[in-house]
Design an enzyme around this catalytic site. Structure first.
Site, short mmCIF file in Angstrom:
data_model
loop_
_atom_site.label_atom_id
_atom_site.label_comp_id
_atom_site.label_asym_id
_atom_site.label_seq_id
_atom_site.Cartn_x
_atom_site.Cartn_y
_atom_site.Cartn_z
N GLY A 10 0.82 -1.20 0.00
CA GLY A 10 0.00 0.00 0.00
C GLY A 10 0.85 1.25 0.00
N GLY A 17 2.98 8.01 4.65
CA GLY A 17 3.04 9.07 5.66
C GLY A 17 3.05 8.61 7.10
CE LYS A 216 -7.97 4.74 15.13
NZ LYS A 216 -8.28 4.19 13.81
#
Length: 388
Positions: A10, A17, A216
């Site tokens: 990916g 990033g 989360k």
């Protein structure tokens, strides 16, 4: 030259990033694998790119290098060879793509000769994503049954929880990434029993990952998506602007009060600790410098309305306990109204499902609920309202 090697599937924003950045900063050579010609060609033709971290105290720019890139669509053999000699395989491809990358990973694992097992860590916004990937890898179609008995000698599979907001990128950014400075990358360490886990400074290693994943998912992802869907419904452009709207701000907080009740009661996290976490998350998603467009955050509503996801997941458990879930039901309604949004295939498919089916069938198909679930009737009312 790096002595450690990571293969990452990916080459998108999270891959470059977040995961790629942190692997590079821990001394790994990163081999990016993707099927997107443009991304792979850009990585192959560019020796470095930048990651700009945006926080309340300004911007910090890091330069990422020491990577290679392979297009697995044309060069599967090369990918297999890289996996066979790597220390870790990671991925950030989306939960629905895991089954497509599993065959080549399985071949790479099968070709390994190192005495140290390969670490496999899926970095996806989904509970148990590495388990899902491992299931595909161990499928008889991908790994021969005779090789499954000792697969632990060749690979160890560890679930992870990742948290970092990547806003919409500038049109002329190229490979460069703009991302928030805050991040969490938590990985379970129990699968590495008998062998050291990979040395990656950004990772927090824990024995029980579930509390971190659910905290989360049911705080960050719930609030982010709630702001996006309500913002889209109200004609607001960005998440920051949505959170400046008092009505939406209060709705998001009310939804998090409901999910916090589940998180505190289920995982033993203290009330004060969860309140502090909620406060931090609200500040993060309200960051004006991220300029996150509501349609980008809201995309893929079918996945986000599914049984184990950010709204239906906590609401199902709370409703079964007899708790109030009215704020989460409101979020579910707004997600169902996210239809036919330009550039988002799932929103188009959602519109088709709603138009072609009766309310009960829609609730079952989209949310994975049955009439035996305490939440079923409340979601059914929402769908009936949308179809009326």
């Amino acid at each position: 030259m790096a002595t450690k090697k990571a293969v990452h599937f990916g080459g998108g924003n999270i891959g470059r990033g977040f995961v790629g950045e942190k692997l590079f900063q821990s001394g790994y050579e990163v081999v990016f694998v993707d099927v997107m010609d443009k991304i792979i060609e850009s990585l192959q033709n560019t020796k470095s790119y930048t990651v700009t971290e945006i926080g309340g105290d300004g911007e910090k720019v890091a330069t990422i290098s020491n990577y290679r890139a392979i297009n697995s669509k044309y060069n599967e053999k090369e990918v297999i060879e890289e996996i066979a000699t790597a220390d870790i395989v990671t991925c950030a491809v989306g939960p629905n793509i895991l089954k497509f990358i599993a065959p080549v990973i399985a071949k790479g694992i099968d070709a390994r000769t190192s005495s140290t097992p390969l670490a496999v860590v899926a970095c996806e916004n989904a509970i148990g994503a590495t388990d899902t990937l491992a299931g595909f890898i161990k499928d008889p179609k991908n790994t021969q049954a005779a090789r499954l008995g000792d697969i632990d000698n060749r690979a160890r599979f560890a679930n992870s929880a990742i948290d970092r907001i990547v806003p919409a990128q500038d049109a002329d950014a190229g490979l460069n990434i703009k991302i928030e400075s805050f991040y969490e990358w938590i990985v379970e360490q129990s699968p590495f029993k008998g062998h050291p886990h990979p040395d990656i400074s950004a990772i927090t290693w824990v024995d029980d990952l579930v509390p971190y994943i659910e905290r989360k998912l049911f705080t960050v992802n719930t609030s982010h998506a709630a702001a996006a869907y309500y913002g889209h419904n109200r004609g607001i452009k960005t998440i920051h602007e949505a959170m400046e709207n008092k009505e939406i701000h209060d709705i998001v907080l009310d939804a998090l009060k409901e999910t916090s009740k589940l998180i505190v009661g289920k995982h033993g996290i203290s009330v004060d600790s969860q309140k502090a976490y909620v406060k931090k998350i609200i500040t993060r998603i309200s960051n004006p410098y991220l300029e996150d467009v509501v349609e980008r955050v809201g995309r893929a509503p079918l996945r986000k309305l599914s049984r184990k996801e950010r709204f239906v997941g906590p609401a199902t458990e709370l409703a079964a306990q007899g708790e109030d879930v009215s704020s989460l039901i409101g979020c579910i309604e707004m997600a169902f109204r996210f239809q036919n949004v330009e550039g988002d295939d799932e929103s188009v498919e959602l519109a088709k499902i709603v138009a072609a089916n009766e309310p009960k069938a829609i609730v079952e198909k989209v949310c994975g609920l049955t009439e035996s679930d305490a939440l079923f009737k409340q979601v059914l009312v929402v769908v009936e309202k949308i179809k009326s």
